[in-house]
Design an enzyme around this catalytic site. Sequence first.
Site, short mmCIF file in Angstrom:
data_model
loop_
_atom_site.label_atom_id
_atom_site.label_comp_id
_atom_site.label_asym_id
_atom_site.label_seq_id
_atom_site.Cartn_x
_atom_site.Cartn_y
_atom_site.Cartn_z
N GLY A 75 0.84 -1.19 0.00
CA GLY A 75 0.00 0.00 0.00
C GLY A 75 0.88 1.24 0.00
O GLY A 75 2.04 1.18 0.42
N GLN A 80 2.53 10.07 1.44
CA GLN A 80 3.86 9.46 1.52
C GLN A 80 4.77 9.84 0.35
O GLN A 80 5.98 9.63 0.41
CB GLN A 80 3.75 7.92 1.58
CG GLN A 80 3.13 7.41 2.88
CD GLN A 80 3.04 5.89 2.87
OE1 GLN A 80 2.11 5.33 2.30
NE2 GLN A 80 3.99 5.23 3.51
N CYS A 121 6.00 0.30 7.81
CA CYS A 121 5.54 1.45 7.03
C CYS A 121 6.68 1.89 6.12
O CYS A 121 7.82 2.01 6.58
CB CYS A 121 5.14 2.59 7.97
SG CYS A 121 4.58 4.07 7.11
N LEU A 122 6.38 2.14 4.85
CA LEU A 122 7.42 2.56 3.90
C LEU A 122 8.04 3.90 4.31
O LEU A 122 9.13 4.23 3.87
CB LEU A 122 6.84 2.64 2.49
CG LEU A 122 6.41 1.31 1.87
CD1 LEU A 122 5.63 1.54 0.58
CD2 LEU A 122 7.61 0.40 1.62
N HIS A 163 -4.54 1.17 7.55
CA HIS A 163 -3.20 1.78 7.59
C HIS A 163 -3.14 2.98 6.64
O HIS A 163 -2.68 4.06 7.02
CB HIS A 163 -2.15 0.71 7.20
CG HIS A 163 -0.73 1.21 7.25
ND1 HIS A 163 0.20 0.69 8.13
CD2 HIS A 163 -0.09 2.16 6.54
CE1 HIS A 163 1.36 1.32 7.94
NE2 HIS A 163 1.21 2.21 6.98
N GLU A 164 -3.65 2.78 5.41
CA GLU A 164 -3.58 3.85 4.41
C GLU A 164 -4.54 4.99 4.76
O GLU A 164 -4.21 6.16 4.57
CB GLU A 164 -3.90 3.30 3.01
CG GLU A 164 -2.95 2.21 2.52
CD GLU A 164 -1.48 2.56 2.68
OE1 GLU A 164 -1.11 3.74 2.61
OE2 GLU A 164 -0.68 1.63 2.90
N HIS A 167 -2.99 7.33 7.09
CA HIS A 167 -2.04 8.25 6.44
C HIS A 167 -2.76 9.51 5.94
O HIS A 167 -2.22 10.60 6.00
CB HIS A 167 -1.37 7.56 5.24
CG HIS A 167 -0.11 6.81 5.59
ND1 HIS A 167 0.96 7.42 6.21
CD2 HIS A 167 0.25 5.51 5.40
CE1 HIS A 167 1.94 6.51 6.38
NE2 HIS A 167 1.52 5.34 5.91
ZN ZN Z 1 2.60 3.58 6.10
#
Ligand code: ZN
Length: 190
Positions: A75, A80, A121-122, A163-164, A167
Site C-alpha cells: 500500500g 507518503q 511502514c514505507l 493503515h492507508e 495516512h
Molecule cells: Zn505507512
Amino acid sequence: MKNLILTFFVLSLYTQISAHTINYYPGGPLEIIKIGHPTLSMVAQEIPLEEIKTESIQKLITDMIDTMKKAGGVGLAAPQVNVSKRLFVMKPNVLKKAEAVINPVVDYHEEAGTKLSTEGCLSIPGKKFKVNRYNKINVAYYNQRGEYVTELAEGFRAVVFQHEFDHLNGILIADFFMEEFFSSEDVPRM
Ligand code: ZN
C-alpha cells in the site's frame, strides 16, 4: 507589534506556498518521504470528483502503483509521496491488480472486535509495529475510473485499508503502537 504583524504575514505566506507545493504533482519519479516530514502529519485534502479522470491524477496513480511495487509495499498513500490528497493505492492480494482508493470514508464495526496486527511502514524504514486494527470495516470511496464503490472489508484487506486511511489523516503507526521492535522477520510494509 510591527514585528509580530510581519512575522504573521511571512508565516501565512509560507503556509500558502507550502500548501500549494504539496498539492501540485509535477510528474516524474516519486520519492517516499520519511517520518518527521511535515506532510505526513497533515490531514490530506479531498480530490474534487471532476479531477479524478484528469491526466494529472491518473499519472499520479500510475506512478504511485509503480513506486509501491518497486519499494516492495502492499500500500502507498499520496501523503507518503508528498502529495497531500485523499488518495491511496493498495495491492493486499498478490493475485489481484493494484487498485486506487479516492476520498474514502470508513465505518468501523466495533462489535466485530479488533486484532493485533504487525505492520511496517514505507515511511518508517527498518521498524515494525504491533497495532490494533478492526476486524471488519465498511468503506465507501471512488475508484480510479471515478466510480463510487461501497464494500465490507475484512482480513488483510481491512488492515491495509486502515493503515492507508490513517495516512490520509496524518496518522502514522508510530503514533499509536502497542509494541515497537526490530526483527529480521518480514512483515507487510505499506
Ligand atoms: Zn505507512
